[in-house]
Design a protein around this motif. Structure first.
Motif, short mmCIF file in Angstrom:
data_model
loop_
_atom_site.label_atom_id
_atom_site.label_comp_id
_atom_site.label_asym_id
_atom_site.label_seq_id
_atom_site.Cartn_x
_atom_site.Cartn_y
_atom_site.Cartn_z
N PHE A 194 74.93 90.40 -34.05
CA PHE A 194 73.64 90.95 -34.71
C PHE A 194 73.45 92.16 -34.01
CE2 PHE A 194 72.77 86.36 -35.87
CZ PHE A 194 73.06 86.46 -37.11
N ALA A 195 73.50 92.54 -32.77
CA ALA A 195 73.25 93.66 -32.29
C ALA A 195 74.19 94.67 -33.01
CB ALA A 195 73.54 93.71 -30.71
N SER A 196 75.34 94.31 -33.12
CA SER A 196 76.59 95.38 -33.69
C SER A 196 76.02 95.52 -35.15
CB SER A 196 77.76 94.78 -33.68
OG SER A 196 78.24 93.77 -34.51
N THR A 197 75.36 94.90 -35.85
CA THR A 197 74.89 95.02 -37.34
C THR A 197 73.61 95.70 -37.23
OG1 THR A 197 74.59 92.68 -37.56
CG2 THR A 197 76.70 93.40 -38.18
N GLY A 198 72.82 96.12 -36.42
CA GLY A 198 71.78 96.76 -36.60
C GLY A 198 70.33 96.11 -36.02
N TYR A 199 70.57 94.76 -35.66
CA TYR A 199 69.33 94.03 -35.34
C TYR A 199 68.91 94.38 -33.78
CZ TYR A 199 70.02 91.47 -39.55
OH TYR A 199 70.05 91.19 -40.95
N ARG A 200 67.59 94.52 -33.70
CA ARG A 200 67.16 94.79 -32.39
C ARG A 200 66.07 93.83 -31.82
NH1 ARG A 200 61.76 96.95 -32.37
NH2 ARG A 200 61.01 97.35 -34.16
N GLU A 201 66.21 93.67 -30.44
CA GLU A 201 65.28 92.56 -30.00
C GLU A 201 63.77 93.02 -30.03
OE1 GLU A 201 64.46 90.79 -25.56
OE2 GLU A 201 66.59 90.82 -26.14
N GLY B 94 54.59 77.22 -50.84
CA GLY B 94 55.89 77.66 -51.55
C GLY B 94 56.58 78.52 -50.57
N ILE B 95 57.47 79.24 -51.34
CA ILE B 95 58.35 80.13 -50.81
C ILE B 95 57.93 81.56 -50.99
CG2 ILE B 95 60.73 81.18 -50.72
CD1 ILE B 95 60.70 78.66 -49.29
N SER B 96 57.86 82.37 -49.76
CA SER B 96 57.82 83.81 -49.93
C SER B 96 59.13 84.46 -49.62
CB SER B 96 56.57 84.40 -48.89
OG SER B 96 56.45 85.71 -49.02
N THR B 97 59.25 85.55 -50.46
CA THR B 97 60.49 86.22 -50.45
C THR B 97 60.29 87.58 -49.54
OG1 THR B 97 60.35 87.19 -52.66
CG2 THR B 97 61.74 85.33 -52.23
N ASP B 98 58.98 87.89 -48.86
CA ASP B 98 58.83 89.08 -48.35
C ASP B 98 59.66 89.29 -46.89
OD1 ASP B 98 57.12 89.56 -50.33
OD2 ASP B 98 55.19 88.99 -49.06
N TRP B 99 59.85 88.31 -46.14
CA TRP B 99 60.66 88.16 -45.07
C TRP B 99 61.79 87.16 -45.30
CZ3 TRP B 99 56.63 87.41 -40.62
CH2 TRP B 99 55.63 88.50 -40.65
N GLY B 100 63.03 87.89 -44.84
CA GLY B 100 64.21 86.96 -44.89
C GLY B 100 64.68 86.75 -43.46
N VAL B 101 65.52 85.94 -43.38
CA VAL B 101 66.13 85.38 -42.21
C VAL B 101 67.64 84.75 -42.11
CG1 VAL B 101 65.49 83.04 -42.30
CG2 VAL B 101 66.01 84.03 -39.99
N ILE B 102 68.61 85.44 -41.54
CA ILE B 102 69.81 85.20 -41.46
C ILE B 102 70.01 83.92 -40.54
CG2 ILE B 102 72.17 85.45 -40.95
CD1 ILE B 102 71.78 88.44 -41.93
N LEU C 213 65.33 88.54 -33.09
CA LEU C 213 65.79 89.76 -33.54
C LEU C 213 65.61 90.23 -34.99
CD1 LEU C 213 69.61 89.04 -32.60
CD2 LEU C 213 67.91 90.28 -31.29
N ARG C 214 65.32 91.56 -35.24
CA ARG C 214 64.84 92.31 -36.53
C ARG C 214 65.26 93.39 -36.91
NH1 ARG C 214 58.34 92.99 -36.81
NH2 ARG C 214 58.93 94.99 -35.81
N LYS C 215 65.48 93.51 -37.94
CA LYS C 215 66.00 94.68 -38.76
C LYS C 215 65.19 95.45 -40.13
CE LYS C 215 70.39 96.44 -40.59
NZ LYS C 215 71.72 96.10 -40.89
N GLU C 216 64.68 96.46 -39.85
CA GLU C 216 63.77 96.96 -40.74
C GLU C 216 64.59 97.39 -41.91
OE1 GLU C 216 60.40 96.70 -40.27
OE2 GLU C 216 60.43 96.26 -38.24
#
Length: 316
Positions: A154-161, A77-85, A313-316
């Motif tokens: 994504f870099a401009s919206t706070g995501y880091r490699e 099933g689905i887990s909502t702990d981690w999300g992805v755009i 790319l991830r954003k905490e």
């Protein structure tokens, strides 16, 4: 004035037009159709219209963004702990007006309202619920370097490699299997078993790989019939139609732990390539994390060449 709202059943033609307006990219399937969108996006049992947000100029769709979740640990099933755009697209003549950033903000709010604590940009397994077959290649690679606009957004919206994927190709027409004493011994003691359309191992695998033509290759010991290694490929369509070549995507390669570093992966892939070439495939794509030295050495030994990179790319 630009307005934003969740997906409606009347939106697929507008999404197709936005997609087709994008500049050519190696990892972006063109031309997209409504039928392909239905197969690879809207038909998924976990599709949520609230997670696909449209940007409109009056009544004209000018952009869209899609966010979703991955599976639970069991893949049941689905887990909502981690999300992805997964994707954000804006018509070229509407870019650099803040529409992409606003789509990202709204998609993040959607994910966080449902419990996501960590956010990713660009699909990568196991956050691979949508767009395999339409974007990336043999797997979803994160955000490809060959499409730089997404990475800049994504870099401009706070995501880091946090990691990189290597996208690798091997031409099968010129492939010659490595031959040495180790490979000869493996040939004598093992057999190749080919399984077309193997059953899925979980609900999530059925959802994400169900539309594809899969072939599994098992390396089996002649004595005792134990499975020593396995590799899974899929017919890399419809994306490979954009490349004009019949291609297979390697999505899984595993050797039993106590059998590793004995040449089994080299032999299994060599025999798999031979079989695929006989079936008319001209190219194999594989992806691996840049830091996976063992995998990169194996692919280099088999003559793979890097053709692209993806950024995780991830954003905490």
């Amino acid at each position: 004035m630009i307005s934003f709202r969740p997906f409606l059943n009347s939106d697929p033609p507008g999404i197709v037009e936005i997609w087709r307006s994008q500049a050519p990219e190696r990892g972006l399937m063109q031309p997209l159709s409504i039928d392909l969108l239905d197969t690879y996006v809207f038909s998924k049992p976990y599709f949520d219209r609230q997670g696909l947000i449209m940007a409109l100029d009056g009544s004209t769709p000018v952009g869209f963004g899609h966010a979703s979740f991955g599976p639970n640990e069991a893949g049941s099933g689905i887990s909502t702990d981690w999300g992805v755009i997964s994707l954000v697209m804006v018509r070229p003549n509407y870019q650099r007006q803040g529409i992409g950033a606003e789509l990202v903000n709204r998609l993040e709010a959607y994910l966080q309202e449902r419990g996501a604590k960590v956010l990713y940009a660009g699909g990568i397994r196991p956050l691979n619920g949508f767009y395999l077959g339409l974007y990336g290649g043999s797997e979803l690679p994160g955000v490809l370097d060959s499409g730089p606009r997404a990475g800049q957004l994504f870099a401009s919206t706070g995501y880091r490699e946090i990691d990189r994927t290597a996208v690798l190709h091997r031409d099968l027409l010129s492939f010659r299997a490595p031959i040495d004493r180790q490979q000869i011994v493996i040939r004598r003691r093992c057999s190749l078993r080919v399984i077309c359309d193997p059953p899925p191992q979980s609900w999530w695998e059925a959802c994400t790989l169900g539309p594809f033509d899969l072939t599994r290759f098992d390396l089996v010991a002649n004595q005792g019939r134990a499975r020593l290694a396995t590799a899974m490929f899929w017919n890399l369509q419809p994306l490979a139609s954009s490349w004009g070549v019949h291609a297979a995507g390697l999505i899984d390669l595993e050797v039993v732990e106590d059998q590793r570093r004995q040449g089994l992966a080299t032999y299994l892939l060599s025999e798999s390539f031979r079989y695929l070439a006989q079936q008319g495939y001209a190219l194999v794509e594989a992806q691996t994390m840049q830091a996976n030295t063992a995998a990169r050495q194996l692919y280099a030994k088999l003559g793979f060449q890097q053709v692209d990179q993806g950024r995780v790319l991830r954003k905490e």
